[in-house]
Design an enzyme around this catalytic site. Structure first.
Site, PDB file in Angstrom:
ATOM      1  N   TRP A 199     138.518  33.812 -54.449  1.00 42.42           N
ATOM      2  CA  TRP A 199     138.206  32.840 -53.712  1.00 42.42           C
ATOM      3  C   TRP A 199     136.859  33.469 -53.810  1.00 42.42           C
ATOM      4  CZ3 TRP A 199     138.626  28.478 -53.560  1.00 42.42           C
ATOM      5  CH2 TRP A 199     140.354  27.421 -53.227  1.00 42.42           C
ATOM      6  N   THR A 237     128.011   9.026 -40.697  1.00 45.28           N
ATOM      7  CA  THR A 237     127.806   9.984 -42.254  1.00 45.28           C
ATOM      8  C   THR A 237     127.137   9.695 -43.722  1.00 45.28           C
ATOM      9  OG1 THR A 237     130.355   9.374 -43.536  1.00 45.28           O
ATOM     10  CG2 THR A 237     130.021  11.276 -40.949  1.00 45.28           C
ATOM     11  N   LYS A 296     137.378  29.021 -56.721  1.00 48.23           N
ATOM     12  CA  LYS A 296     138.958  29.950 -57.071  1.00 48.23           C
ATOM     13  C   LYS A 296     138.164  30.329 -58.731  1.00 48.23           C
ATOM     14  CE  LYS A 296     143.055  29.951 -55.763  1.00 48.23           C
ATOM     15  NZ  LYS A 296     144.393  29.289 -54.837  1.00 48.23           N
ATOM     16  N   GLU A 304     130.062  14.257 -36.957  1.00 48.03           N
ATOM     17  CA  GLU A 304     130.876  13.943 -36.224  1.00 48.03           C
ATOM     18  C   GLU A 304     130.446  15.297 -34.708  1.00 48.03           C
ATOM     19  OE1 GLU A 304     132.313  12.836 -40.571  1.00 48.03           O
ATOM     20  OE2 GLU A 304     131.394  14.437 -39.251  1.00 48.03           O
TER      21      GLU A 304
END
Length: 543
Positions: free
Chosen positions: A445, A185, A440, A330
């Site tokens: 949101w 990653t 937030k 992944e």
């Protein structure tokens, strides 16, 4: 009772054997590090991969030993891929854009036995080689070069190594569950983590990639993987191309818009794949040169959300279909691909266009869901409105990280992606944001992706990022970081006014900051963590 059918393990070597047998004369065009072009074919790639497998066998490595590659998209790199994995070793592709400390960490963590590198990375390799105690062989992926030999006396040269080897090699019949390749990653938080793919997962992923409702590869295609081979195995395209018998154009290190336009037009590329920043450069270069990109039928956009304005530009100006896709290291990386269903063809053009904004729906082989938390305690509604933690499972999805002995999945077997998303009843998934990038504000949101998609549509903006900045009253408020187009005189007020009627007023950014450049990581993704460190307190200064 079991079926009476033959069993053959799903192996990467079977992909190159198929390409060599049925598509031997299909062209593989490679742009080298010096700008020259090499014309090869699947037949030649297969022969040289066997020669390199013989080289590796002479090194007396054990099955599943790791061999690292530090190289661009070119024919030699492709040959090593099949030689390494096909012979039972693990091909560990390394991103040269990582910091030297990260490179050293992952090479040692993988316990790589050999390091193969393009000569453009000579100085990088020299700077870290004394910190790589497990490397037994350094191989320059090129012909003999006296200057390199003098600077690096122990180096071996790829062309010399394979020249003396036979093109005959009997690929071993491995267990299909054996590891084939290793990618790490990007390591934006903490050390990079290794994802270890199997032969089986890779072949199944290749089947899914070729499907008409995925990337739709066929032997009639000429594909241009602009996404680097060190970035999640170029999204698996070198494997899928061998399976389908596609012609391939490998662009080497020259990924600027003008170079890509030239390759597309000269070699009649039908399908290209890359991240949004690459396509922004391509659009600019095509407009400047007057190219119509006539051969380009499809371009796949992944790695980051594709701005709607980019989809529209490819369609209206170049009659090219843009296919939105989503995945991660992944997930090998294909998770979902945006292809329309038959019922959507009855919709008007604007409605179809709206559907194209979604990341897509999963092909057979993977499943997705949204949950109320990272542990997957409660699955949320597939109504296209409810936002939750995106989780995935399937034949080519990680179960645990390399050298880590605990599962990364929930108790019921799902991998939490770290993304927040919605899923509708047809399975179309829309990324709201990375969970760490959501803003937030006053308990509500705000999606940074949505704000970015609006801003990038402004004709005088080249690149944007939206971050959460600390606010005394609302906890967090959005701030837009923007890079202007050349010679642009656009102002902050003009950009903020551009949001009017496109989004709720309370979601409009509080501030626009113009910068000369926006930092990106090794895979082309914007480094919002860096931007938050610089600008995360900027609203406090004006309170």
């Amino acid at each position: 009772m079991i079926g009476n059918m033959m069993f053959q393990p799903l192996l990467i070597s079977s992909l190159i054997e198929h390409a060599a047998t049925y598509h031997a004369d299909t062209a593989i065009i490679s742009k080298n590090t010096d700008g020259s072009i090499t014309h090869s074919s699947w037949g030649n790639i297969a022969k040289n991969s066997k020669r390199f497998a013989n080289v590796l066998q002479s090194f007396d490595f054990a099955v599943s030993d790791r061999v690292a590659t530090l190289a661009w998209n070119n024919h030699r790199h492709l040959e090593t891929w099949y030689g390494i994995s096909g012979s039972g070793l693990i091909c560990h592709t390394i991103n040269p854009r990582l910091f030297p400390e990260q490179l050293t960490y992952i090479i040692n963590d993988a316990n790589d036995k050999a390091l193969i590198f393009d000569k453009t990375f000579l100085n990088l390799v020299l700077s870290i080689k004394d910190s790589l105690p497990y490397i037994e062989h350094f191989i320059c992926l090129d012909a003999y070069d006296e200057k390199i030999q003098n600077a690096f006396p122990e180096v071996l040269f790829y062309d010399e190594l394979i020249e003396s080897q036979s093109a005959h090699f009997d690929w071993p019949e491995l267990d299909e569950s054996k590891a084939s390749s290793l990618c790490y990653t990007s390591g934006t938080t903490g050390h990079p983590k290794g994802v270890l793919y199997s032969h089986r997962s890779t072949v199944l992923h290749s089947y899914a990639t070729c499907l008409p409702d995925s990337f739709n590869f066929s032997a009639k295609d000429c594909i241009l993987p602009v996404v680097p081979m060190f970035h999640v195995n170029a999204w698996g395209t070198p494997y899928a191309a061998a399976m389908a018998g596609c012609s391939m154009v490998l662009p080497g290190p020259m990924l600027d818009g003008a170079s890509l336009v030239q390759l597309i037009d000269q070699y009649q590329v039908t399908n290209a794949l890359g991240v949004p920043t690459i396509w922004q450069g391509l659009l600019t270069a095509a407009r400047q040169s007057g190219s119509q990109l006539k051969s380009l039928q499809r371009n796949v956009v992944g790695g980051a959300a594709c701005p709607p304005s980019m989809v529209q530009a490819f369609k209206d100006e170049f009659q090219c279909e843009t296919i939105h896709a989503w995945g991660m290291t992944e997930t090998s990386p294909m998770g979902v691909v945006n292809q329309l269903k038959a019922k959507h063809l009855k919709l008007d053009e604007s409605a179809q266009f709206e559907l194209r904004f979604a990341q897509g729906r999963p092909p057979f082989g993977v499943n997705i869901r949204i949950s109320d938390d990272e542990k997957g305690r409660t699955e949320l509604a597939r109504d296209g409105q409810t936002t939750g933690h995106l989780q995935i499972k399937g034949h080519w999805i990680v179960e645990s990280y390399f050298n880590q002995f605990t599962n990364t999945v929930t108790e019921d077997g799902w991998f939490d992606t770290g993304d927040m998303a919605t899923i509708d009843q047809d399975g179309y998934m829309v990324i709201s944001d990375r969970s760490k990038d959501l803003i937030k504000s006053g308990g509500e949101w705000i999606s940074s992706v949505e704000l970015e998609n609006i801003a990038i549509a402004h004709p005088e903006i080249d690149m944007v990022a939206v971050i959460a900045a600390t606010h005394l009253k609302w906890d967090e408020r959005p701030v837009l970081i923007a890079k202007k187009s050349a010679s642009s005189q656009v102002t902050e007020d003009t950009i903020l006014a551009f949001y009017t009627d496109k989004i709720a007023k309370w979601q409009i950014p509080d501030k626009v900051i113009f910068v000369d450049s926006i930092p990106v990581g090794g895979t082309g993704k914007v480094l919002k963590k860096d931007l938050r460190e610089i600008y995360g307190s900027i609203l406090l200064a004006v309170e």
